[in-house]
Design a protein around this motif. Structure first.
Motif, short mmCIF file in Angstrom:
data_model
loop_
_atom_site.label_atom_id
_atom_site.label_comp_id
_atom_site.label_asym_id
_atom_site.label_seq_id
_atom_site.Cartn_x
_atom_site.Cartn_y
_atom_site.Cartn_z
N SER A 278 32.25 33.05 40.75
CA SER A 278 31.16 32.57 41.61
C SER A 278 31.64 32.22 43.01
O SER A 278 30.83 31.92 43.89
CB SER A 278 30.45 31.37 40.97
N VAL A 445 27.39 35.37 39.89
CA VAL A 445 28.77 35.88 39.94
C VAL A 445 28.83 36.93 41.03
O VAL A 445 28.12 37.94 40.97
CB VAL A 445 29.18 36.48 38.57
N GLU A 452 29.85 40.17 36.80
CA GLU A 452 28.51 39.59 36.64
C GLU A 452 27.90 39.98 35.29
O GLU A 452 27.36 39.16 34.56
CB GLU A 452 27.60 40.05 37.79
N GLU A 455 29.69 38.15 32.46
CA GLU A 455 29.30 36.73 32.38
C GLU A 455 27.95 36.57 31.68
O GLU A 455 27.73 35.63 30.92
CB GLU A 455 29.24 36.15 33.80
#
Length: 458
Positions: A278, A445, A452, A455
């Motif tokens: 992030s 993310v 991303e 996650e």
């Protein structure tokens, strides 16, 4: 220790390692420390593990309590505290003598002896509630399977019941911010715009909490909280999104709010939470370089993080303290490389920047006892630290020092910590009303589309 109204708590070793003064949390009840716990503390206190210090503190606390007691008083129980409101007692149980009386487990491993002791007390002290307190999830399962009726986690260090209730450092208002406002008083001070509004629609609200909305460009930060009103500093979303630090611009509004706090000289502590990728470390390091090299606000940048097995492993690595720390601080050196990937000679740039900014890689073990002045301190991977470790580090910070603590509560490696008992959670809750701190949870993310997707879906 015969009052049936009082509960009887049996403490596991990991409770005293997690909180060495845990015995004082049971002022109105009785506490039993099995001899096995003292033996395990004795083994740990001389080890090179990072919990050795906590074991020594726990032993000293027990010694201070029992130093004038006779053997009979130690086994029967002595008052935990001399306070008038305290009715609890503490005793040491010679559990190695119990093998003949109760045989729930035949072997003499530490956990089994503690379980045997709990079962013995449960039978002997019935109908009193005998409660085993342990932070070991598997120990709790085994205890219930063995017939221990009451098993609990240690919760006095828990400030919230569920990590989902942890403040994120910002409020997101549905729709347009101004359409929900009935009355406002605006003023300009030193080129800044402030709006005073009713407090109730923003509850719960804290100092330096950000306020954003879905539709308009409004971004505000709570500058003052009064009984019935709050004052927001008006921050332009467009200005925040175009702010630069070491040639880095925010990729979303959450990064923009984080960068605003990182670059604000009036904020001494910035707490960054969020998923892997992030941008926590990248933003912190970019802000550190910008303020150190371009603005000469700090004398040095100190980078440190918790190294779970530092006692056993660091000695085997070659080189100086900084060179030994580099494997654990690879995330920071990777970020430094990413910030200078377009330079003609990346390696040369990194060496020049590290010298120019006076970047020091330090072990957390050597922070104790220091006073850190005029430095930008980056404390990475905070989720693996206890509240007492966090306190040790923050209390080192002297005049002109800014500290940034970052971490991801989904990636806790410690055996003794959960998201609700992590020092990072503790710090967010304890500092939310402090005017010199800001906390931002970074949503999204931005590392890559692969990161991303991972996650969200793994």
């Amino acid at each position: 220790m015969g009052d049936t109204d009082r509960k009887l708590f049996v403490l596991d070793t990991n409770i005293l390692l997690h909180e060495p003064f845990a015995i004082f949390s049971f002022q109105e009840h009785d506490v039993v420390i099995p001899m096995t716990v003292l033996e395990e503390l004795d083994r740990i206190k001389d080890s090179k593990r990072d919990v050795a210090r906590d074991a020594r503190v726990a032993i000293r606390a027990l010694e201070a309590l029992f130093k004038d007691a006779t053997p009979d008083e130690i086994s029967e129980g002595i008052p935990i505290s001399r306070d008038k409101g305290s009715t609890g007692h503490i005793a040491i149980l010679a559990d190695f003598e119990l093998q003949e009386t109760i045989k729930a487990f035949a072997d003499k491993a530490g956990d089994n002896r503690i379980l045997n002791a709990t079962l013995y007390l449960q039978n002997k002290r019935a109908p009193r509630e005998v409660i085993l307190v342990t932070k070991d999830i598997n120990m709790r399962l085994r205890a219930k399977g063995a017939g221990v009726r009451f098993v609990e986690d240690y919760r006095s260090d828990q400030l919230i019941d569920d990590v989902q209730y942890l403040t994120k450092g910002f409020q997101q208002i549905e729709g347009d911010f101004w359409s929900n406002v009935d009355q406002v008083e605006s003023k300009n001070l030193a080129g800044r715009t402030y709006h005073t509004l009713a407090r109730e629609p923003f509850e719960p609200t804290y100092l330096n909490q950000y306020v954003i909305d879905d539709d308009s460009d409004f971004v505000g930060r709570v500058a003052q909280v009064d009984a019935d009103s709050i004052t927001l500093q008006d921050l332009s979303r467009e200005r925040l999104m175009h702010r630069r630090a070491w040639d880095i611009t925010p990729k979303n509004i959450y990064q923009a709010m984080a960068l605003d706090a990182l670059l604000d000289p009036d904020i001494d502590l910035v707490i960054l939470t969020g998923a892997a990728g992030s941008g926590k470390t990248l933003l912190a390091l970019a802000a550190a370089l910008e303020q150190n090299i371009e603005k000469n606000m700090f004398d040095k940048i100190i980078v440190t993080r918790n190294t779970p097995d530092i006692g056993e492993s660091i000695g085997f690595l070659p080189g100086s303290e900084e060179e030994k720390m580099l494997p654990w601080l690879a995330a920071v050196t990777d970020t430094l490389e990413a910030l200078h990937k377009n330079d003609h000679c990346t390696e040369g740039s990194l060496k020049y920047i590290c010298d120019k900014a006076n970047i020091q890689f330090k072990s957390i073990n050597f922070i104790r006892g220091r006073s850190i002045q005029n430095a930008f301190v980056l404390l990475d991977e905070c989720q693996n630290l206890t509240a007492s470790q966090i306190k040790t580090i923050i209390t080192r910070c002297g005049e002109g020092t800014k500290i940034v603590c970052s971490g991801n509560l989904a990636q806790i490696d410690s055996h003794y910590l959960t998201p609700v008992t992590s020092g990072l959670t503790y710090m967010v809750e304890r500092f939310k009303n402090f005017e010199g701190s800001a906390n931002i949870h970074l949503n999204g993310v931005v590392r890559s589309r692969l990161a991303e997707y991972a996650e969200e879906n793994l």
